[in-house]
Design a protein around this motif. Structure first.
Motif, mmCIF file in Angstrom:
data_model
loop_
_atom_site.group_PDB
_atom_site.id
_atom_site.type_symbol
_atom_site.label_atom_id
_atom_site.label_comp_id
_atom_site.label_asym_id
_atom_site.label_seq_id
_atom_site.Cartn_x
_atom_site.Cartn_y
_atom_site.Cartn_z
ATOM 1 N N VAL A 1 62.164 40.151 128.726
ATOM 2 C CA VAL A 1 62.925 41.418 129.214
ATOM 3 C C VAL A 1 62.297 42.344 128.894
ATOM 4 N N PHE A 2 62.184 43.207 129.753
ATOM 5 C CA PHE A 2 61.674 44.724 129.461
ATOM 6 C C PHE A 2 62.794 45.585 130.112
ATOM 7 N N VAL A 3 62.932 46.567 129.095
ATOM 8 C CA VAL A 3 63.924 47.658 129.609
ATOM 9 C C VAL A 3 63.014 48.848 129.523
ATOM 10 N N ALA A 4 63.306 49.938 130.183
ATOM 11 C CA ALA A 4 62.559 51.063 130.355
ATOM 12 C C ALA A 4 63.498 52.513 130.476
ATOM 13 N N VAL A 5 63.253 53.507 130.185
ATOM 14 C CA VAL A 5 63.911 54.888 129.988
ATOM 15 C C VAL A 5 62.767 55.947 130.614
ATOM 16 N N ASP A 6 63.171 56.441 131.546
ATOM 17 C CA ASP A 6 62.245 57.543 132.112
ATOM 18 C C ASP A 6 63.005 58.999 132.131
ATOM 19 N N GLY A 7 62.608 60.064 131.559
ATOM 20 C CA GLY A 7 63.616 61.296 131.532
ATOM 21 C C GLY A 7 62.805 62.625 131.321
ATOM 22 N N PRO A 8 63.277 63.448 130.952
ATOM 23 C CA PRO A 8 62.900 64.800 130.905
ATOM 24 C C PRO A 8 61.894 65.105 129.896
ATOM 25 N N LEU A 9 62.075 64.257 128.790
ATOM 26 C CA LEU A 9 61.004 63.896 127.633
ATOM 27 C C LEU A 9 59.431 63.990 128.252
ATOM 28 N N THR A 10 59.267 63.189 129.307
ATOM 29 C CA THR A 10 58.054 62.759 129.804
ATOM 30 C C THR A 10 57.488 63.674 130.634
ATOM 31 N N ASP A 11 58.410 65.065 130.930
ATOM 32 C CA ASP A 11 57.821 65.669 131.814
ATOM 33 C C ASP A 11 57.303 67.181 130.828
ATOM 34 N N ARG A 12 57.299 67.125 129.687
ATOM 35 C CA ARG A 12 56.884 68.184 128.910
ATOM 36 C C ARG A 12 55.507 68.281 128.720
ATOM 37 N N PRO A 13 54.702 69.356 128.626
ATOM 38 C CA PRO A 13 53.373 69.565 128.421
ATOM 39 C C PRO A 13 53.268 68.651 127.010
ATOM 40 N N GLY A 14 51.919 67.745 127.162
ATOM 41 C CA GLY A 14 51.878 67.063 125.996
ATOM 42 C C GLY A 14 52.414 65.946 125.530
ATOM 43 N N SER A 15 53.255 65.530 126.529
ATOM 44 C CA SER A 15 53.913 64.173 126.108
ATOM 45 C C SER A 15 53.046 63.214 126.617
ATOM 46 N N ALA A 16 53.343 62.083 126.222
ATOM 47 C CA ALA A 16 52.517 60.744 126.442
ATOM 48 C C ALA A 16 52.895 60.327 127.681
#
Length: 181
Positions: free
Chosen positions: A114-129
């Motif tokens: 199983v793979f579970v994923a989270v996508d959110g505001p952290l990924t929108d920040r400049p320099g985020s992975a």
């Protein structure tokens, strides 16, 4: 209703943020868990249960070539499902589940993968992975047990992201991001 779902709704309400869910093997159980909490309508935008592989592409924007090459049970598929539902439903956060509940293996993956994923505001920040956070799980038990543990795990993953963000612990999150993938 779980204490995880209750805490998730509480945290998102306090933060003024919203959530969307993309599900495959859990078949709507994540959405049902969240909406069992009174007040969930303040934060829950909706869900897409994309059980059929082609719907992951058509409704959630998962790369068709990725699906053709690796199948639906893949960490990148989970990440793209979470990002896709977040975008499609206009939410601050997107979470996703994909995997093999059994009784037979799928796409060359054994039952319990199983793979579970989270996508959110952290990924929108400049320099985020970017790409959110994916966790790989290897679960044992019956089909029902695997599905329920997947629900628990995706909710725990989002709670960990929210708690980490609240404490400003972004460096640790960057290290964990993408579950080593």
């Amino acid at each position: 209703m779980s204490s995880q779902a209750t805490e998730l709704v509480r945290l998102l309400t306090v933060r003024g943020e919203s959530l969307a869910v993309a599900e495959s093997l859990t078949g709507g159980l994540v959405a049902a868990e969240i909406t069992s909490v009174p007040g969930a309508s303040k934060v829950f935008r909706g869900s897409v249960t994309a059980y059929a592989t082609e719907l992951k592409h058509e409704l959630l924007g998962v790369d068709a070539m990725l699906l053709a090459q690796r199948g639906a049970v893949d960490p990148q598929v989970a990440a793209q499902m979470a990002a896709g539902v977040r975008k499609a439903l206009g939410a601050d956060w997107g979470i996703a589940t994909t995997g093999v509940a059994g009784p037979e293996p799928q796409d060359g993956r054994p039952v319990g993968t199983v793979f579970v994923a989270v996508d959110g505001p952290l990924t929108d920040r400049p320099g985020s992975a970017g790409g959110g956070k994916v966790e790989a799980l290897r679960l044992n038990g019956s089909r029902a047990e695997i599905r329920m543990e997947s629900v628990r795990s995706v909710l725990a993953s989002l709670l960990a992201q929210l708690a980490g963000e609240q404490t400003g612990n972004e460096r640790a999150q960057d290290t964990e991001r993408n579950g080593g993938f």
